[in-house]
Design a protein around this motif. Structure first.
Motif, PDB file in Angstrom:
ATOM      1  N   MET A  38       0.842  -1.198   0.000  1.00 25.43           N
ATOM      2  CA  MET A  38       0.000   0.000   0.000  1.00 25.43           C
ATOM      3  C   MET A  38       0.879   1.251   0.000  1.00 25.43           C
ATOM      4  SD  MET A  38      -3.074  -1.184   0.040  1.00 25.43           S
ATOM      5  CE  MET A  38      -3.980   0.278   0.411  1.00 25.43           C
ATOM      6  N   VAL A  39       0.427   2.280  -0.710  1.00 25.66           N
ATOM      7  CA  VAL A  39       1.096   3.579  -0.658  1.00 25.66           C
ATOM      8  C   VAL A  39       0.451   4.355   0.476  1.00 25.66           C
ATOM      9  CG1 VAL A  39       1.597   5.709  -1.880  1.00 25.66           C
ATOM     10  CG2 VAL A  39       1.634   3.538  -3.109  1.00 25.66           C
ATOM     11  N   GLU A  40       1.189   4.561   1.544  1.00 24.53           N
ATOM     12  CA  GLU A  40       0.633   5.192   2.733  1.00 24.53           C
ATOM     13  C   GLU A  40       0.916   6.686   2.792  1.00 24.53           C
ATOM     14  OE1 GLU A  40       2.294   2.710   5.752  1.00 24.53           O
ATOM     15  OE2 GLU A  40       1.184   0.960   5.059  1.00 24.53           O
ATOM     16  N   LYS A  41       2.051   7.101   2.244  1.00 26.78           N
ATOM     17  CA  LYS A  41       2.422   8.513   2.246  1.00 26.78           C
ATOM     18  C   LYS A  41       2.861   8.914   0.848  1.00 26.78           C
ATOM     19  CE  LYS A  41       3.705   8.714   7.061  1.00 26.78           C
ATOM     20  NZ  LYS A  41       4.660   9.125   8.063  1.00 26.78           N
ATOM     21  N   THR A  42       2.558  10.162   0.489  1.00 25.37           N
ATOM     22  CA  THR A  42       2.951  10.669  -0.819  1.00 25.37           C
ATOM     23  C   THR A  42       3.671  12.003  -0.667  1.00 25.37           C
ATOM     24  OG1 THR A  42       0.860  11.837  -1.156  1.00 25.37           O
ATOM     25  CG2 THR A  42       0.980   9.553  -1.942  1.00 25.37           C
ATOM     26  N   THR A  43       4.327  12.393  -1.741  1.00 25.34           N
ATOM     27  CA  THR A  43       5.004  13.679  -1.800  1.00 25.34           C
ATOM     28  C   THR A  43       4.404  14.475  -2.955  1.00 25.34           C
ATOM     29  OG1 THR A  43       7.026  12.625  -1.003  1.00 25.34           O
ATOM     30  CG2 THR A  43       7.242  14.825  -1.977  1.00 25.34           C
ATOM     31  N   PRO A  44       3.470  15.377  -2.652  1.00 25.40           N
ATOM     32  CA  PRO A  44       2.862  16.185  -3.715  1.00 25.40           C
ATOM     33  C   PRO A  44       3.665  17.438  -4.035  1.00 25.40           C
ATOM     34  CG  PRO A  44       1.583  16.350  -1.670  1.00 25.40           C
ATOM     35  CD  PRO A  44       2.789  15.510  -1.391  1.00 25.40           C
ATOM     36  N   ARG A  45       3.556  17.871  -5.290  1.00 23.82           N
ATOM     37  CA  ARG A  45       4.073  19.166  -5.746  1.00 23.82           C
ATOM     38  C   ARG A  45       2.916  19.877  -6.424  1.00 23.82           C
ATOM     39  NH1 ARG A  45       9.741  19.870  -6.524  1.00 23.82           N
ATOM     40  NH2 ARG A  45       9.042  22.009  -6.633  1.00 23.82           N
ATOM     41  N   ILE A  46       2.823  21.185  -6.232  1.00 21.41           N
ATOM     42  CA  ILE A  46       1.680  21.956  -6.740  1.00 21.41           C
ATOM     43  C   ILE A  46       2.166  23.154  -7.540  1.00 21.41           C
ATOM     44  CG2 ILE A  46      -0.212  23.478  -6.009  1.00 21.41           C
ATOM     45  CD1 ILE A  46      -0.785  21.499  -3.755  1.00 21.41           C
ATOM     46  N   ILE A  47       1.440  23.429  -8.632  1.00 21.67           N
ATOM     47  CA  ILE A  47       1.588  24.663  -9.410  1.00 21.67           C
ATOM     48  C   ILE A  47       0.191  25.261  -9.511  1.00 21.67           C
ATOM     49  CG2 ILE A  47       2.223  25.685 -11.633  1.00 21.67           C
ATOM     50  CD1 ILE A  47       4.007  23.181 -12.086  1.00 21.67           C
ATOM     51  N   THR A  48       0.059  26.561  -9.266  1.00 18.46           N
ATOM     52  CA  THR A  48      -1.259  27.191  -9.348  1.00 18.46           C
ATOM     53  C   THR A  48      -1.158  28.610  -9.889  1.00 18.46           C
ATOM     54  OG1 THR A  48      -3.280  27.763  -8.132  1.00 18.46           O
ATOM     55  CG2 THR A  48      -1.202  27.979  -6.943  1.00 18.46           C
ATOM     56  N   ASP A  49      -2.233  29.050 -10.542  1.00 22.81           N
ATOM     57  CA  ASP A  49      -2.309  30.439 -10.990  1.00 22.81           C
ATOM     58  C   ASP A  49      -3.128  31.298 -10.019  1.00 22.81           C
ATOM     59  OD1 ASP A  49      -4.831  29.436 -11.590  1.00 22.81           O
ATOM     60  OD2 ASP A  49      -4.672  29.761 -13.747  1.00 22.81           O
ATOM     61  N   SER A  50      -3.469  30.746  -8.862  1.00 26.74           N
ATOM     62  CA  SER A  50      -4.192  31.495  -7.827  1.00 26.74           C
ATOM     63  C   SER A  50      -3.201  32.320  -7.009  1.00 26.74           C
ATOM     64  CB  SER A  50      -4.934  30.527  -6.896  1.00 26.74           C
ATOM     65  OG  SER A  50      -5.355  31.195  -5.717  1.00 26.74           O
ATOM     66  N   GLU A  51      -3.458  33.609  -6.907  1.00 26.68           N
ATOM     67  CA  GLU A  51      -2.581  34.469  -6.100  1.00 26.68           C
ATOM     68  C   GLU A  51      -2.624  34.090  -4.626  1.00 26.68           C
ATOM     69  OE1 GLU A  51      -2.803  38.686  -6.718  1.00 26.68           O
ATOM     70  OE2 GLU A  51      -3.134  38.407  -8.867  1.00 26.68           O
ATOM     71  N   CYS A  52      -3.816  33.788  -4.112  1.00 22.43           N
ATOM     72  CA  CYS A  52      -3.909  33.512  -2.671  1.00 22.43           C
ATOM     73  C   CYS A  52      -3.457  32.094  -2.308  1.00 22.43           C
ATOM     74  CB  CYS A  52      -5.314  33.799  -2.147  1.00 22.43           C
ATOM     75  SG  CYS A  52      -6.573  32.629  -2.635  1.00 22.43           S
ATOM     76  N   LEU A  53      -3.269  31.228  -3.294  1.00 19.30           N
ATOM     77  CA  LEU A  53      -2.800  29.865  -3.014  1.00 19.30           C
ATOM     78  C   LEU A  53      -1.376  29.619  -3.504  1.00 19.30           C
ATOM     79  CD1 LEU A  53      -5.985  27.773  -3.950  1.00 19.30           C
ATOM     80  CD2 LEU A  53      -5.326  28.698  -1.707  1.00 19.30           C
ATOM     81  N   ASN A  54      -0.714  30.642  -4.030  1.00 18.71           N
ATOM     82  CA  ASN A  54       0.617  30.417  -4.601  1.00 18.71           C
ATOM     83  C   ASN A  54       1.651  29.973  -3.568  1.00 18.71           C
ATOM     84  OD1 ASN A  54       1.251  32.820  -3.345  1.00 18.71           O
ATOM     85  ND2 ASN A  54       1.668  33.933  -5.223  1.00 18.71           N
ATOM     86  N   TRP A  55       1.387  30.162  -2.280  1.00 19.11           N
ATOM     87  CA  TRP A  55       2.280  29.670  -1.225  1.00 19.11           C
ATOM     88  C   TRP A  55       2.405  28.139  -1.278  1.00 19.11           C
ATOM     89  CZ3 TRP A  55       0.001  26.241   2.028  1.00 19.11           C
ATOM     90  CH2 TRP A  55      -1.396  26.271   2.096  1.00 19.11           C
ATOM     91  N   MET A  56       1.403  27.456  -1.871  1.00 20.06           N
ATOM     92  CA  MET A  56       1.455  25.993  -1.969  1.00 20.06           C
ATOM     93  C   MET A  56       2.605  25.514  -2.850  1.00 20.06           C
ATOM     94  SD  MET A  56      -2.508  24.877  -2.411  1.00 20.06           S
ATOM     95  CE  MET A  56      -3.745  25.203  -1.173  1.00 20.06           C
ATOM     96  N   GLU A  57       3.056  26.367  -3.771  1.00 21.86           N
ATOM     97  CA  GLU A  57       4.136  25.979  -4.689  1.00 21.86           C
ATOM     98  C   GLU A  57       5.461  25.762  -3.965  1.00 21.86           C
ATOM     99  OE1 GLU A  57       4.307  28.824  -7.876  1.00 21.86           O
ATOM    100  OE2 GLU A  57       2.425  28.112  -8.745  1.00 21.86           O
ATOM    101  N   THR A  58       5.657  26.404  -2.823  1.00 21.60           N
ATOM    102  CA  THR A  58       6.919  26.281  -2.093  1.00 21.60           C
ATOM    103  C   THR A  58       6.745  25.655  -0.709  1.00 21.60           C
ATOM    104  OG1 THR A  58       6.671  28.542  -1.250  1.00 21.60           O
ATOM    105  CG2 THR A  58       7.966  28.246  -3.278  1.00 21.60           C
ATOM    106  N   ALA A  59       5.524  25.287  -0.365  1.00 14.84           N
ATOM    107  CA  ALA A  59       5.256  24.719   0.964  1.00 14.84           C
ATOM    108  C   ALA A  59       5.834  23.315   1.085  1.00 14.84           C
ATOM    109  CB  ALA A  59       3.751  24.689   1.217  1.00 14.84           C
ATOM    110  N   ASP A  60       6.130  22.922   2.311  1.00 10.75           N
ATOM    111  CA  ASP A  60       6.576  21.569   2.638  1.00 10.75           C
ATOM    112  C   ASP A  60       5.315  20.698   2.728  1.00 10.75           C
ATOM    113  OD1 ASP A  60       7.808  19.284   3.533  1.00 10.75           O
ATOM    114  OD2 ASP A  60       8.467  20.136   5.450  1.00 10.75           O
ATOM    115  N   LEU A  61       5.037  19.933   1.659  1.00  7.40           N
ATOM    116  CA  LEU A  61       3.789  19.185   1.548  1.00  7.40           C
ATOM    117  C   LEU A  61       3.997  17.692   1.743  1.00  7.40           C
ATOM    118  CD1 LEU A  61       2.314  20.893  -1.657  1.00  7.40           C
ATOM    119  CD2 LEU A  61       1.887  21.498   0.742  1.00  7.40           C
ATOM    120  N   SER A  62       2.966  17.035   2.245  1.00  5.60           N
ATOM    121  CA  SER A  62       2.912  15.575   2.305  1.00  5.60           C
ATOM    122  C   SER A  62       1.475  15.163   2.043  1.00  5.60           C
ATOM    123  CB  SER A  62       3.394  15.054   3.661  1.00  5.60           C
ATOM    124  OG  SER A  62       2.516  15.480   4.679  1.00  5.60           O
TER     125      SER A  62
END
Length: 138
Positions: A91-115
Motif C-alpha cells: 500500500m502507498v501510505e504517504k505521498t510527496t505532492p508538488r503543486i503549481i497554481t495560478d491562484s494568487e492567494c494559493l501560490n504559497w502551496m508551490e513552495t510549501a513543505d507538503l505531504s
C-alpha cells in the motif's frame, strides 16, 4: 501538519502490462475537490502511473489538473504531481505532492513543505494533502 486540500478521485479506467521483470499500471480518473482552499473538478487527462521493477517496491506518480475557485472565490487552476512508494504491505501510505497554481492567494502551496495520504473509498480514493506550515487564512 494542516490539511490544505481534500480531493475525491473516481477511477475510470485501468490499463496494465506485465513483463517478465516489471509491470506497469495506468489508472485514469476524474473527481472533485470541495474544501476551504479550493472548490472545483479534476480536468480530463488525470492519470496515476504505477511501476514495479522486480524486486523493487511499486512506485506511483499521479498527475492531474483541477479547475475551480480558490478560497477568495476567484477562478483558478491547480496542477498536482503526487509521488509515492508502496510499503512492504503493498500500500502507498504517504505521498510527496508538488503543486503549481495560478491562484494568487494559493501560490504559497508551490513552495510549501507538503505531504499526502491516500484513503480508499467505494469509487476510488481520497487524496489528503497537508502542509507543514501554511498561509491558510480561514
Amino acid at each position: 501538519m494542516q490539511e490544505i486540500l481534500t480531493i475525491q478521485v473516481r477511477t475510470t479506467e485501468f490499463l496494465d502490462v506485465k513483463g517478465s521483470r516489471a509491470e506497469a499500471l495506468m489508472i485514469t480518473f476524474d473527481g472533485t475537490c470541495d474544501c476551504e482552499n479550493f472548490k472545483g473538478k479534476i480536468l480530463p487527462g488525470g492519470v496515476d502511473t504505477q511501476k514495479e521493477f522486480y524486486p523493487e517496491p511499486r512506485t506511483l506518480s499521479a498527475r492531474y489538473m483541477l479547475e475551480g475557485v480558490d478560497r477568495e472565490g476567484k477562478a483558478c487552476h491547480i496542477f498536482i504531481e503526487n509521488n509515492g512508494v508502496a510499503s512492504e504491505k503493498g500500500m502507498v501510505e504517504k505521498t510527496t505532492p508538488r503543486i503549481i497554481t495560478d491562484s494568487e492567494c494559493l501560490n504559497w502551496m508551490e513552495t510549501a513543505d507538503l505531504s499526502g495520504t491516500i484513503t480508499p473509498w467505494e469509487k476510488g480514493v481520497i487524496i489528503h494533502i497537508f502542509a507543514k506550515e501554511c498561509d491558510c487564512k480561514y
